[in-house]
Design a protein around this motif. Structure first.
Motif, PDB file in Angstrom:
ATOM      1  N   ALA A 130     -47.770  -1.805 129.036  1.00  0.00           N
ATOM      2  CA  ALA A 130     -48.867  -1.475 128.309  1.00  0.00           C
ATOM      3  C   ALA A 130     -48.269  -0.751 127.040  1.00  0.00           C
ATOM      4  N   SER A 131     -47.410   0.410 127.372  1.00  0.00           N
ATOM      5  CA  SER A 131     -46.652   1.133 126.240  1.00  0.00           C
ATOM      6  C   SER A 131     -45.767   0.142 125.359  1.00  0.00           C
ATOM      7  N   ALA A 132     -45.084  -0.612 125.929  1.00  0.00           N
ATOM      8  CA  ALA A 132     -44.358  -1.467 125.245  1.00  0.00           C
ATOM      9  C   ALA A 132     -45.102  -2.446 124.354  1.00  0.00           C
ATOM     10  N   ALA A 133     -46.072  -2.625 124.596  1.00  0.00           N
ATOM     11  CA  ALA A 133     -47.097  -3.823 123.766  1.00  0.00           C
ATOM     12  C   ALA A 133     -47.520  -2.927 122.504  1.00  0.00           C
ATOM     13  N   GLU A 134     -48.084  -1.599 122.878  1.00  0.00           N
ATOM     14  CA  GLU A 134     -48.364  -0.740 121.690  1.00  0.00           C
ATOM     15  C   GLU A 134     -47.372  -0.347 120.762  1.00  0.00           C
ATOM     16  N   LEU A 135     -46.144  -0.183 121.420  1.00  0.00           N
ATOM     17  CA  LEU A 135     -44.998   0.556 120.481  1.00  0.00           C
ATOM     18  C   LEU A 135     -44.121  -0.723 119.852  1.00  0.00           C
ATOM     19  N   ALA A 136     -44.284  -1.900 120.163  1.00  0.00           N
ATOM     20  CA  ALA A 136     -43.569  -3.031 119.612  1.00  0.00           C
ATOM     21  C   ALA A 136     -43.777  -3.175 118.064  1.00  0.00           C
ATOM     22  N   PRO A 137     -45.067  -3.115 117.659  1.00  0.00           N
ATOM     23  CA  PRO A 137     -45.030  -3.403 116.203  1.00  0.00           C
ATOM     24  C   PRO A 137     -44.549  -2.403 115.153  1.00  0.00           C
ATOM     25  N   THR A 138     -44.207  -1.193 115.845  1.00  0.00           N
ATOM     26  CA  THR A 138     -43.250  -0.261 115.010  1.00  0.00           C
ATOM     27  C   THR A 138     -41.752  -0.085 115.418  1.00  0.00           C
ATOM     28  N   TYR A 139     -41.604  -0.097 116.659  1.00  0.00           N
ATOM     29  CA  TYR A 139     -40.338   0.097 117.323  1.00  0.00           C
ATOM     30  C   TYR A 139     -39.507  -1.088 117.313  1.00  0.00           C
ATOM     31  N   ALA A 140     -40.046  -2.306 117.412  1.00  0.00           N
ATOM     32  CA  ALA A 140     -39.147  -3.459 117.559  1.00  0.00           C
ATOM     33  C   ALA A 140     -39.913  -4.744 116.774  1.00  0.00           C
TER      34      ALA A 140
ATOM     35  N   ASN B 125     -43.301   8.350 132.119  1.00  0.00           N
ATOM     36  CA  ASN B 125     -43.054   8.553 130.627  1.00  0.00           C
ATOM     37  C   ASN B 125     -43.363   7.684 129.450  1.00  0.00           C
ATOM     38  N   ARG B 126     -44.498   7.733 128.771  1.00  0.00           N
ATOM     39  CA  ARG B 126     -44.988   6.526 127.945  1.00  0.00           C
ATOM     40  C   ARG B 126     -43.716   6.024 126.996  1.00  0.00           C
ATOM     41  N   LEU B 127     -43.343   6.954 126.247  1.00  0.00           N
ATOM     42  CA  LEU B 127     -42.234   6.440 125.272  1.00  0.00           C
ATOM     43  C   LEU B 127     -40.978   5.900 126.105  1.00  0.00           C
ATOM     44  N   SER B 128     -40.672   6.642 127.081  1.00  0.00           N
ATOM     45  CA  SER B 128     -39.217   6.178 127.726  1.00  0.00           C
ATOM     46  C   SER B 128     -39.651   4.745 128.478  1.00  0.00           C
ATOM     47  N   GLY B 129     -40.755   4.443 129.182  1.00  0.00           N
ATOM     48  CA  GLY B 129     -40.985   3.388 129.895  1.00  0.00           C
ATOM     49  C   GLY B 129     -41.141   2.435 128.877  1.00  0.00           C
ATOM     50  N   GLY B 130     -41.958   2.515 127.630  1.00  0.00           N
ATOM     51  CA  GLY B 130     -42.069   1.204 126.923  1.00  0.00           C
ATOM     52  C   GLY B 130     -40.770   0.922 126.176  1.00  0.00           C
TER      53      GLY B 130
END
Length: 444
Positions: free
Chosen positions: A237-247, A195-200
């Motif tokens: 990869a998911s974490a890399a693209e989520l980080a700018p908004t999530y963290a 799962n993209r969101l959960s994994g990142g």
């Protein structure tokens, strides 16, 4: 800048190890389906891995819930070699696939050696390859055991800590490491596999939690990089693209992602008939865990053999999955053509929602893909690089040209990790040392 004398095992040596391990597996996988259901005795882990209920009301993603010392071994006796680090088992909060606050476990590695590079000690947030769906497969438990085995009335279960060579090398070079178990692995529930969101999000929050651990050598504002291969590559990869908004507060300097299953719709033809075909059961369980409303409709698409695979996979580790279901075709597990099933609703929308590459990473990224990967196709990683490049991201895409070899055993998928391990760790070290990047968007 890397410390000399702590190189990864030579690729030829790793090939020898892989063959030694894979040959007996190949011989016995065919009888795996007749073995009784594996169920390991993990009762001594229950107290730590049972989250408080409810979770603390003032918790935010990345907060620590609890921690304790964790014994680190490379093999069961703990006598043959050692991690040059102290281990801490952690439980922390994160955001699950459905957007809810969840508890996740993992392991933090505090290196004994100093960091020889520039700036404060760096932290690598590490997501592993698929170890399985059973709680006994959780990486944080595997670090206590080196190898998990369960025989007798509980059936047969086996798991090797495949990535310990990477982590042992990293900590010897002065990198601090935090390895996440991910959602539902070790803790109650079924893992939301791929799962993209959960994994990142669980990977990002592992980094946040490590920064909050007391008595470490980390600077709370120090540099962080993400690392993962295969399903772990998807998380990185998911974490890399989520980080700018999530963290946005995280000091992220780079993300390394190998064999990234960025587009799940591409995998079925590659997995079919391979030793890793049982991972389709992981994916179905992951979808059912993340989207409970689809559990019943999914069950109607499974034959009795498919139901057995679905249910057995919930308590298996990867090696038993390969032995029980490897080198079979997917069609007998489904009541309809599996390719048509994933191309139709409701799975089409769900699988499309896991597509990585629609958001722009702010930190540099390195993508590794083998040209002939028999499980995660090269085209998916290549398209991810193109998608990120089109958004102006700093991307280095590397193709491993290791030729096809025993592809139904997934050799190219697994061995590529070690063949390019040194190159990959050097890239991460360069990011921590502030060296210029070498993006190659114009040449891919």
């Amino acid at each position: 800048m890397l410390m000399p004398g702590h190189a990864l095992p030579h690729p030829v040596a790793m090939l020898r190890v892989f063959l030694i391990l894979s040959l007996p597996l190949t011989l016995i996988f065919c009888i795996g389906g007749s073995l009784p259901l594996a169920k390991a005795d993990e009762s001594h882990y229950a107290e730590f891995y049972t989250p408080p209920s409810p979770l603390p009301g003032d918790s935010a993603p990345g907060d620590l819930i609890r921690s304790e010392p964790s014994r680190l071994v490379l093999e069961p006796s703990g006598q043959l070699g050692a991690f040059v680090a102290d281990g801490t088992r952690i439980m922390y909060t994160s955001t699950g696939a459905k957007g809810e606050l969840i508890a996740v476990t993992g392991t933090y590695f505090e290196p004994h050696n100093p960091w020889p590079g520039n700036g404060p000690r760096p932290l690598i947030a590490f997501s592993t390859i698929p170890y399985g769906l059973g709680d006994q497969c959780a990486p944080s438990r595997m670090f206590n055991q080196g190898m998990h085995a369960s025989v007798g009335n509980s059936g047969f279960d086996l798991m090797l800590n495949f990535e310990e060579t990477f982590i042992a090398t990293m900590v010897a070079r002065g990198f601090a490491i935090v390895v996440t178990d991910g959602e539902g692995l070790g803790t109650p529930g079924i893992p939301t596999f791929l799962n993209r969101l959960s994994g990142g999000q669980t990977l990002i929050d592992a980094a946040r939690a490590a920064m909050k651990l007391p008595n470490t050598s980390l600077d709370p504002n120090g540099p962080v990089a993400f690392w993962g291969y295969s399903s772990g590559g998807a998380a990185s990869a998911s974490a890399a693209e989520l980080a700018p908004t999530y963290a946005p507060e995280l000091n992220l300097v780079g993300a390394w992602a190998g064999a990234v299953p960025a587009d799940l719709s591409l995998i079925l033809p590659y997995a079919d008939g391979s030793i890793l075909v049982g991972a389709l059961g992981y994916l179905l369980n992951g979808i059912a865990a993340a989207y409970p409303e689809l559990a019943q409709p999914l069950s109607t698409t499974l034959t009795p053999r498919g139901v057995e695979m679905f249910e057995r996979n919930q308590v298996m580790c990867l090696v038993e999955t390969m032995m029980s279901f490897g080198l079979r075709h997917a069609a007998p597990y489904f009541t309809t053509n599996p390719a048509e099933l994933i191309a139709a609703e409701p799975l089409k929308t769900v699988i499309d929602a896991q597509r990585i590459g629609r958001l722009k990473p702010q930190a540099p990224t390195f993508i590794l893909a083998n040209r002939w990967d028999p499980f995660v196709p090269w085209g998916g990683g290549h398209q991810l690089a193109l998608d990120w490049c089109a958004q102006g991201a700093d991307v280095q895409f590397w193709t491993n040209e290791q030729p096809p070899f025993l592809n139904k055993t997934a050799t190219n998928h697994l061995l590529t990790y070690w063949v390019d391990g040194e190159r990959s760790m050097q890239w991460v070290a360069d990011r921590f040392n502030g060296l210029p990047t070498t993006p190659n968007c114009g040449a891919i």
